[in-house]
Design a protein around this motif. Structure first.
Motif, PDB file in Angstrom:
ATOM      1  N   ALA A   1     -13.912  20.796   0.663  1.00 19.99           N
ATOM      2  CA  ALA A   1     -13.167  20.528  -0.563  1.00 19.99           C
ATOM      3  C   ALA A   1     -11.940  19.674  -0.271  1.00 19.99           C
ATOM      4  N   GLU A   2     -11.242  19.969   0.828  1.00 18.37           N
ATOM      5  CA  GLU A   2     -10.061  19.173   1.164  1.00 18.37           C
ATOM      6  C   GLU A   2     -10.438  17.746   1.512  1.00 18.37           C
ATOM      7  N   ALA A   3     -11.560  17.547   2.229  1.00 14.20           N
ATOM      8  CA  ALA A   3     -11.998  16.183   2.566  1.00 14.20           C
ATOM      9  C   ALA A   3     -12.358  15.415   1.304  1.00 14.20           C
ATOM     10  N   LEU A   4     -13.080  16.051   0.383  1.00 19.74           N
ATOM     11  CA  LEU A   4     -13.435  15.376  -0.860  1.00 19.74           C
ATOM     12  C   LEU A   4     -12.201  15.114  -1.702  1.00 19.74           C
ATOM     13  N   LEU A   5     -11.204  15.995  -1.648  1.00 20.38           N
ATOM     14  CA  LEU A   5      -9.968  15.774  -2.384  1.00 20.38           C
ATOM     15  C   LEU A   5      -9.215  14.561  -1.835  1.00 20.38           C
ATOM     16  N   GLU A   6      -9.213  14.378  -0.512  1.00 19.58           N
ATOM     17  CA  GLU A   6      -8.561  13.196   0.064  1.00 19.58           C
ATOM     18  C   GLU A   6      -9.255  11.921  -0.385  1.00 19.58           C
TER      19      GLU A   6
END
Length: 836
Positions: free
Chosen positions: A572-577
């Protein structure tokens, strides 16, 4: 002729006969009834008990003789009423005595017309018969109205008399009939009486000792008050169950404290004193912090007679605090926090509850503390739970400046010795405030510096400054930013910070909602800025990057939400970046030739997107509610998901079902404002939204019935139908935009024969939006329409998405077969394989 053939005559005869029977009964038995009424009134009103004992038997005997004589006289005088007597009385009241005439027989000419006319005339006269009113003529027979006096006495006895007075009168009469010398052998009442009254908090009834069976063991709660009343001389109470509390020898009172026996008169009572157990209280899992900073603590308590009160005591766990920076000084003494636990009004033998308290502003917020629960019963016995070492839940701040102010506030509340250090930090924070600190906030902070460096930094001034710092931090954390882009960046950073710091699901959900709102505001601002601009000024716009629609942005955010719900925080954090980089470069384009209908269609599309987002949020909350019902926690969150505050309880006190109904009504209003009525795409969109409305209605009913599983299924159907409807509406808007472009191209001399999707000269396939297929950030093809978001980010470009999916599935299979991986990870990979 029979008189029974005339109904009126037959009824009058019957009533007259009954009246005559009453007359004869009243004349015969009125003396008897008068004597009975007088005797009953004398008993009920206490007249018999008030008579002297010597005269009472004579009066009772005379009354009884009179009753017997009156009964005999009445029976002798009473005669049964004969039928002919009733006929005679009734016939005397009619002119011509028609009843007697109808019973006559003609000696000569009985069949003649004259006789028949005579009978008809008598029948007509007989039909006027009326029952004769009875008259017993009692006034002549009772000239002194004795019957009326007896009747008044009877009525008074019924109103004011009582069974107790009648009993006394009967006992008084019976006492006069006792043979001389027998009075000493008949007891007038019990020689003693005893009661055992348990303490009020036990809610047990009082025991009447005289009514207990011989040899029965009395089980009394500890603290029961036992009392006696002694009516005869020479009787005493001997007991060894507890100390006496009264001085009256005829009414001893003592408290049951231990097992023993009681002896009174010729009775012995074996007493077993039941000890009052100490209440037991236990804390549930560690306290949970809600997004607004409130603490939620589950607890359970039990007591044999009920818990009278319970509380939670929170004390600072000083050895576990990291004594650095502002916490290095010795803390100022503070009393432990005592919070009353909520208890039900009814039975409290077994209590399960939840403490919800906002301690965000307390100086110990987010610091290690020891939490102890206490329960008290009716006799002040205290039970405690095992101390629990936790961090006191409090609100978390993700804005850097707000977090710094909150930390400074904590240090000042910890000890006023930190005033100098806090002043230096404030000076550093307010140095070169342009573009960093608002003017009003800068003035407040500079004033705080002067207060911290002054000599009159009293506890009251410290508390006022702490309140001001809290308000400033809340304003920085929650206050709206004028620049929509900056607000969106702030929301993205706070969400990323929360994911990295392992925030609770409630906090992450709140920050995700803020990101959605900030993103919507930013895209709306770009759309408003692009209105009225001449697209011919920038002919290459849209060809420099991939075009995506507002719906595709929503799908990407939904994907981030799904990953977080599944506990896949790293993904989720990678997709948010990636989402952050894409939003940095996005542009909002409107198709060339977009007419009035296209402008009108964007607003319904945005409203539908908002409704879809609210439906997805409601479905997530219903799913979390079902998880709480079955005691499940979210994957990857350990036990943190248990005990979460019920965010889905509905805003403004609405339940999930009420919110579902509000969404259904909102969708119905939007259907009436949709453009494109009569077009295939518009009709298809309406059909899909109708299906979504029916699914919402079914979901609402399922939520009211408590069937959360069925509600989730119908909510998923509603979401799918709404997406299909929005897709159809977007196709209609895209088609309208293409038609406008084709008209413009035809006016400029281009070939008007090429249709969308046909090959243009040069072999290029003319796809929607600048000749390229519309792909979302995940690489999936999607229909465009309406406002288009264009990005130069290469996220959606690259190799074949199908090949990427196959590679990802192969990698999952490879990792699931590695036995050295943790069991939890292999279980999770196995569930992914089962799903896909």
């Amino acid at each position: 002729m029979s008189l029974q053939t005339i109904p009126r005559v037959e009824r009058a005869l019957r009533l007259t006969r009954w009246g005559m029977a009453w007359e004869r009964a009243a004349r015969a038995f009125w003396p008897l009834l008068t004597l009975l009424a007088v005797g009953f009134a004398a008993l009920a009103l206490g007249g018999v008990a008030a008579l002297p004992g010597a005269a009472l038997p004579w009066l009772a005997g005379l009354w009884l003789i009179a009753v017997v004589i009156a009964a005999g006289r009445g029976g002798w005088k009473f005669r049964r009423v004969r039928s002919y007597e009733a006929l005679e009385r009734l016939d005397r009241t009619l002119p011509g005595r028609p009843l007697t005439a109808l019973r006559d027989r003609a000696a000569i000419g009985g069949e003649g017309a004259l006789w028949q006319a005579h009978l008809a005339q008598m029948q007509q006269a007989a039909r006027a018969a009326r029952a004769v009113r009875p008259d017993a003529d009692l006034a002549r027979r009772d000239p002194y109205a004795l019957r009326l006096a007896a009747l008044v006495a009877l009525v008074m006895a019924l109103i004011f008399g009582g069974a107790g007075q009648m009993g006394q009168g009967v006992r008084a009469i019976a006492a006069t009939m006792t043979a001389p010398g027998d009075d000493a052998g008949i007891p007038s009442g019990p020689a003693w009486e005893g009661w055992a009254e348990p303490p009020a908090y036990t809610r047990r009834p009082t025991i009447y000792l005289n009514a207990t069976a011989e040899g029965e063991v009395l089980e009394l709660p500890k603290g029961t008050e036992v009392s006696f009343r002694l009516y005869g001389g020479g009787i005493e109470v001997v007991q060894d169950i507890g100390p006496a509390s009264g001085e009256d020898q005829t009414a001893p009172v003592f408290r049951a404290e231990r097992t023993g026996a009681i002896e009174v008169g010729n009775r012995r009572f074996d007493v077993a004193v039941l000890p009052d157990a100490v209440p037991v209280i236990r804390a549930g899992a560690a306290p949970v912090r809600r997004a607004d900073g409130r603490m939620i603590q589950d607890f359970s308590a039990a007591d044999d007679h009920g818990v009278s009160e319970a509380s939670a005591v929170i004390a600072l766990d000083l050895p576990k605090i990291d004594r650095r920076f502002g916490l290095a000084a010795e803390p100022e003494p503070r009393d432990p926090i005592t919070l009353a636990l909520p208890l039900p009004r009814g039975g409290r033998q077994d209590v399960q509850g939840q403490l919800v308290e906002d301690l965000s502003r307390h100086p110990w917020a987010n610091l290690p503390v020891r939490l102890t629960l206490e329960a008290v019963d009716g006799i002040e016995q205290v039970g405690q739970s095992d101390p629990m070492s936790v961090n006191l839940p409090g609100r978390r701040f993700f804005d850097p400046l707000a977090a710094a102010l909150i930390e400074m506030r904590r240090d000042l509340l910890w000890s006023r010795e930190n005033a100098g250090r806090s002043a230096e930090i404030l000076r550093a924070v307010t140095w070169q405030p342009e573009g960093f600190v608002e003017g009003d906030l800068y003035a407040q902070l500079r004033g705080a510096v002067g207060l911290l460096e002054g000599d009159d930094f009293t506890p009251e001034a410290r508390d006022r400054l702490a309140e001001a710092l809290w308000e400033a931090a809340v304003q920085l954390e929650d206050g709206g930013l004028q620049d929509a882009l900056e607000r969106m960046r702030q929301a993205q950073e706070r969400l990323s910070e929360a994911i990295r710091n392992g925030a609770s699901p409630d906090e992450i959900q709140r920050l995700m909602d803020e990101l959605r709102e900030a993103t919507d505001a930013y895209t709306q601002m770009l759309a408003e800025q692009s209105e009225g601009q001449d697209r011919t000024d920038s002919p290459d716009r849209g060809q420099q990057g991939q075009q995506i629609t507002g719906g595709q942005i929503q799908e990407m955010m939904d994907e981030i939400q799904r990953l977080m719900n599944e506990g896949r925080m790293a993904e989720a954090e990678a997709l948010l970046e990636q989402f952050n980089r894409m939003m940095e470069n996005l542009q909002v384009q409107q198709g060339q030739g977009e007419g009035q209908e296209g402008g009108q269609g964007s607003q319904p599309m945005n409203r539908l997107a908002d409704t879809l987002r609210e439906q997805q949020r409601l479905s997530d909350e219903a799913f979390r509610d079902m998880q709480r019902q079955f005691g499940q926690g979210q994957q990857g969150q350990g036990q943190q998901g248990q005990g979460e505050g019920q965010q889905g309880g509905g805003q403004d006190g609405q339940s999930l079902a009420d919110r579902q109904r509000a969404l259904r009504e909102e969708l119905g209003q939007q259907q009436g404002l949709m453009p494109g009525q009569g077009s295939p795409e518009g009709d298809a969109a309406r059909r899909q939204l109708d299906e979504a409305g029916r699914a919402m209605e079914d979901a609402e009913q399922a939520l009211r019935d408590g069937d959360t599983g069925q509600a989730l299924q119908r909510q998923a159907d509603a979401i799918q139908s709404m997406r299909e409807g929005m897709r159809a509406l977007g196709d209609m808007m895209a088609q309208q935009g293409q038609q406008g472009q084709e008209g413009q191209q035809a006016g400029e001399g281009q070939q008007p024969g090429n249709q969308p999707g046909e090959s243009a000269p040069g072999g290029q396939s003319q796809q929607p939006y600048q000749g390229r297929p519309v792909l979302d950030p995940l690489g999936r093809e999607s229909g465009g329409g309406g406002n288009v978001v264009t990005s130069g980010d290469p996220l959606a470009e690259g190799r074949d998405p199908a090949q990427r999916a196959r590679d990802l599935l192969d990698e999952i299979r490879r990792r699931s077969g590695q036995q050295d991986r943790p069991e939890d990870e292999r279980d999770y990979l196995g569930r992914l394989l089962d799903r896909f």
